[in-house]
Design a protein around this motif. Sequence first.
Motif, PDB file in Angstrom:
ATOM      1  N   ARG A   1      -9.726   8.004   3.269  1.00 35.71           N
ATOM      2  CA  ARG A   1     -10.045   8.898   3.643  1.00 35.71           C
ATOM      3  C   ARG A   1      -8.917   9.758   3.983  1.00 35.71           C
ATOM      4  N   GLN A   2      -7.613   9.260   4.259  1.00 39.89           N
ATOM      5  CA  GLN A   2      -6.134   9.921   4.451  1.00 39.89           C
ATOM      6  C   GLN A   2      -6.043  11.057   3.633  1.00 39.89           C
ATOM      7  N   PHE A   3      -5.853   9.977   2.454  1.00 47.98           N
ATOM      8  CA  PHE A   3      -5.359  10.434   1.451  1.00 47.98           C
ATOM      9  C   PHE A   3      -6.051  10.636  -0.284  1.00 47.98           C
ATOM     10  N   GLY A   4      -7.557  10.661   0.618  1.00 51.95           N
ATOM     11  CA  GLY A   4      -8.468  10.822  -0.367  1.00 51.95           C
ATOM     12  C   GLY A   4      -8.784  10.022  -1.925  1.00 51.95           C
ATOM     13  N   PHE A   5      -7.930   9.216  -1.676  1.00 47.56           N
ATOM     14  CA  PHE A   5      -8.053   8.782  -3.137  1.00 47.56           C
ATOM     15  C   PHE A   5      -8.959   7.731  -3.135  1.00 47.56           C
ATOM     16  N   THR A   6      -9.266   7.731  -4.714  1.00 42.54           N
ATOM     17  CA  THR A   6     -10.981   6.642  -5.136  1.00 42.54           C
ATOM     18  C   THR A   6     -10.301   5.308  -4.304  1.00 42.54           C
ATOM     19  N   ALA A   7     -11.091   4.334  -4.761  1.00 37.86           N
ATOM     20  CA  ALA A   7     -10.279   2.663  -4.099  1.00 37.86           C
ATOM     21  C   ALA A   7     -11.909   1.920  -4.778  1.00 37.86           C
ATOM     22  N   VAL A   8     -11.039   1.170  -5.185  1.00 40.48           N
ATOM     23  CA  VAL A   8     -12.419  -0.070  -5.746  1.00 40.48           C
ATOM     24  C   VAL A   8     -11.521  -1.416  -5.599  1.00 40.48           C
ATOM     25  N   ILE A   9     -11.769  -2.356  -4.898  1.00 38.43           N
ATOM     26  CA  ILE A   9     -11.542  -3.732  -4.159  1.00 38.43           C
ATOM     27  C   ILE A   9     -12.558  -4.542  -4.384  1.00 38.43           C
ATOM     28  N   GLU A  40      -8.875  -8.199  -4.200  1.00 38.68           N
ATOM     29  CA  GLU A  40      -8.628  -9.162  -2.917  1.00 38.68           C
ATOM     30  C   GLU A  40      -7.550  -9.177  -1.984  1.00 38.68           C
ATOM     31  N   PRO A  41      -7.411  -8.097  -1.311  1.00 41.12           N
ATOM     32  CA  PRO A  41      -6.433  -7.686  -0.322  1.00 41.12           C
ATOM     33  C   PRO A  41      -6.550  -8.473   1.011  1.00 41.12           C
ATOM     34  N   LEU A  62       0.926  -1.056  -0.005  1.00 39.21           N
ATOM     35  CA  LEU A  62       0.351  -0.122  -0.016  1.00 39.21           C
ATOM     36  C   LEU A  62       0.436   1.233   0.027  1.00 39.21           C
ATOM     37  N   ALA A  63       1.684   1.100   1.158  1.00 42.76           N
ATOM     38  CA  ALA A  63       2.796   2.055   0.478  1.00 42.76           C
ATOM     39  C   ALA A  63       3.818   3.110  -0.593  1.00 42.76           C
ATOM     40  N   ARG A  91      -8.460 -10.117   8.353  1.00 45.61           N
ATOM     41  CA  ARG A  91      -9.123  -9.009   7.851  1.00 45.61           C
ATOM     42  C   ARG A  91      -9.893  -7.530   7.964  1.00 45.61           C
ATOM     43  N   ASN A  92     -10.029  -7.448   8.878  1.00 45.61           N
ATOM     44  CA  ASN A  92     -11.185  -6.693   9.426  1.00 45.61           C
ATOM     45  C   ASN A  92      -9.716  -5.275   9.630  1.00 45.61           C
ATOM     46  N   ALA A  93      -8.949  -5.726  10.066  1.00 42.16           N
ATOM     47  CA  ALA A  93      -7.545  -4.967  10.105  1.00 42.16           C
ATOM     48  C   ALA A  93      -7.384  -3.811   8.576  1.00 42.16           C
ATOM     49  N   VAL A  94      -7.076  -5.319   7.571  1.00 48.85           N
ATOM     50  CA  VAL A  94      -6.924  -5.054   6.603  1.00 48.85           C
ATOM     51  C   VAL A  94      -8.459  -3.552   5.839  1.00 48.85           C
ATOM     52  N   PHE A  95      -9.627  -4.477   5.693  1.00 46.48           N
ATOM     53  CA  PHE A  95      -9.898  -3.341   5.447  1.00 46.48           C
ATOM     54  C   PHE A  95     -10.591  -2.007   6.197  1.00 46.48           C
ATOM     55  N   LEU A  96     -10.012  -1.730   7.594  1.00 43.93           N
ATOM     56  CA  LEU A  96     -10.174  -0.530   8.447  1.00 43.93           C
ATOM     57  C   LEU A  96      -8.705   0.131   7.695  1.00 43.93           C
ATOM     58  N   MET A  97      -7.711  -0.421   7.672  1.00 44.22           N
ATOM     59  CA  MET A  97      -6.622  -0.056   6.763  1.00 44.22           C
ATOM     60  C   MET A  97      -7.209   0.595   5.432  1.00 44.22           C
ATOM     61  N   ILE A  98      -7.591  -0.053   5.023  1.00 46.65           N
ATOM     62  CA  ILE A  98      -7.753   0.934   3.739  1.00 46.65           C
ATOM     63  C   ILE A  98      -8.476   1.824   4.194  1.00 46.65           C
ATOM     64  N   ALA A  99      -9.397   1.435   4.657  1.00 47.45           N
ATOM     65  CA  ALA A  99     -10.677   2.367   4.986  1.00 47.45           C
ATOM     66  C   ALA A  99     -10.109   4.424   5.251  1.00 47.45           C
ATOM     67  N   LYS A 100      -8.968   3.934   5.989  1.00 47.67           N
ATOM     68  CA  LYS A 100      -8.506   4.653   6.504  1.00 47.67           C
ATOM     69  C   LYS A 100      -7.492   5.206   5.531  1.00 47.67           C
ATOM     70  N   TYR A 101      -6.636   4.403   5.386  1.00 50.48           N
ATOM     71  CA  TYR A 101      -6.085   5.734   4.318  1.00 50.48           C
ATOM     72  C   TYR A 101      -6.629   6.179   2.902  1.00 50.48           C
TER      73      TYR A 101
END
Lengths: 268, 258
Positions: free
Chosen positions: A193-201, A171-172, A156-157, A181-191
Motif C-alpha cells: 500500500r505504501q509503495f503502490g506496487f502490484t504484488a503476486v504471492i 512462499e514468503p 524486500l528492501a 507468518r502474520n508479521a510477514v503478510f502484514l509487512m507485505i500488505a503495508k509496503y
Amino acid sequence: MAEAHSTLLLQVKGVHKRFGDNVVLSGADLDVPRGSLVTVLGRSGTGKSVFLKCLADIMPADAGEVLFDGKPLGTADPATRAEFRRRCSFLFQSNALFDSLTALENVRLPLEQTSDLSDAEIQERSLEALRQLELEKYLLSYPSQMSGGMQKRLALARAIVTQPELVLFDEPTAGLDPIRRNAVFLMIAKYQRQFGFTAVIVTHDVLEAMAASDRVALLDQGRMHFQGTPKEFAHSTDAVVASFRDSAAALGTALASLRGGGTLSVED
Amino acid sequence: MISFLGRQTLTLVHGLGDFALFTLRSFQAVFGSRRMLRRIARAGFEQGVRCLPVILIVGMFTGLVLGLQGYYVLNRFGSESLLGALVSLSLVRELGPVLAALMLVGQAGSALAAELGIQRNSEQIAALETMGVNSLGYLITPRLIAALVVYPMQTALFVTVGLWGGSLSGSLLLGVQPGVYWSAVERAVASQDVNECFIKAATFGLITIALCCYHGFNTHRNRGASGARGVSASTTRAVVQSSILVLAADYVITSFLV
C-alpha cells in the motif's frame, strides 16, 4: 477493490510446463489487476513456484502466454524483456541474498548494475529503502548475522529499491511460525500500500492470504481452479476450494472422530 | 559399443562447444557491464594477493630442488658453471608457468568453483538475472580479465623466487660462485623464452579460470549430484580438468613455439 483496478498489469493465459514426464502446469491462467495484491494458493508440490518463475521470465513456459502491461513476454525482443525486468522484482523463498555482501551492498547492487544514477543517488535511495524497512542499524551487517525476519525485510528492501511496479513473492512465509507468518503478510500488505506496487504471492497459508489479499487464486492439478475475491473464496461451495479452505476444520472433525473411537485414514 | 563411443563423443563435443560459448559470452558481457574496474580489482586481489604465499613457497622450493639436482648432474660432467642456465631455462620455459598455474588452480580456481556453485544453489545467480543484471558480466568477466593479468605476474614472481632458490642451494650450500650462477642465467635466458613464459601463463590463466567458472556456474546441471554434493562434484571436476588442460596446453604451445 478489484473493480477499482480494471486494468490488468499481468495476464497469464494457458501456461504449460513439464519436466520430463512430470506435467506441472497444464494451462494455468491468472489475471493480476494493477495495484492489487493477488495470492496464489495451492498444496505443496502443485507447481506454485514453477508458475511464479514462469511469470518472472526466469523459467521458460512450454506453451501459453504471459502478458505484462499488454505485451507478451515469451516472444518479446531483448529490450522489452529488459524493460520487464526493470519494472519487476522477485523475492525468492530462500531470500537469495548475497552472503558476501553487507546489507547496504545488497540493496545498492541492483541500482549499481542497472541504473544510470550517480553514486550519491544510489546511496541515498538505498539508505532510504533500508530505513523504511527499519534496517538502518544493520547497514554493515552480513545476511548471516541477521535473523530470518530481518533477512526477509532486507530482501524486500532490495526488491523495492528499484521502485518496481510488480513484485513477485515466492512462499514468503515458508517455515515460519504463525506469529512471524502474520508479521510477514502484514509487512507485505503495508509496503504494497505504501509503495503502490502490484504484488503476486504464492503460498499455502489460507487464512493469512484471505486476510491480506485483494484477490485469491487456487492452483490445483496444473490449472487455476479458482480466481476471485477473498469473500468469494470464503463462500465458494466448490469441493476443491472447500477442501483446501476448510482443511483445519476437517482436521478437527477427523480428530474428534478418532477420540470418539472412530478410525482415521491418512488419505482423509 | 559403437553407440556408446558415439554418445560419449557427442557429449564431449557438446561440452566443448558449451564451454567455448560460455567463455565468449563472458568476454562479450564486458560491454554491457557497469563498474567493471572495481570487480576486476577484487578478482585480482583474490587470485593475486591471496595466492601469494603459496606461489612464494612453492617457487622457492622448486628452485632449491632444481639447484640441488642440477648441481649433482652437472658435476658429473664438470659443468657446474652451467647451473644458472639449467635452473633458469627450466623455470622460465616450463616449470614456472605450469607449476604456478597448478598452484593457482588449487588455491583460486577451486575456491572460485565452490563459491559460484554455492551462489547457484542458493539462487543468488537467479536473483541477479531477475534484477536484469547479466550474471556472466557480473560474476565471470572480471575474473577472466583478472586472470589474464594476474597469472603472468604470479608466474614472473614464481620464476624470480625460483632463481633465488637455485642460487641459494647452488651457491650458498654447494659452492658455485654467485657471479658464475647469475651470469649463466643472464646468458641463457633470451627474450623469446620470456615471451613464451608469459604466453603460456596468460593462456593457462584463461583456460583454468574459465573452466573453474564454467563448472561452478553450471553446478545445477550436474547429473546425479545436487546441493552440497553438486558443489563438491563441480569443484573436483574443475580442478582435475584444469590441471589436465594446463599440461595438454603446455605441450601444444611448446610444440608451436620451440
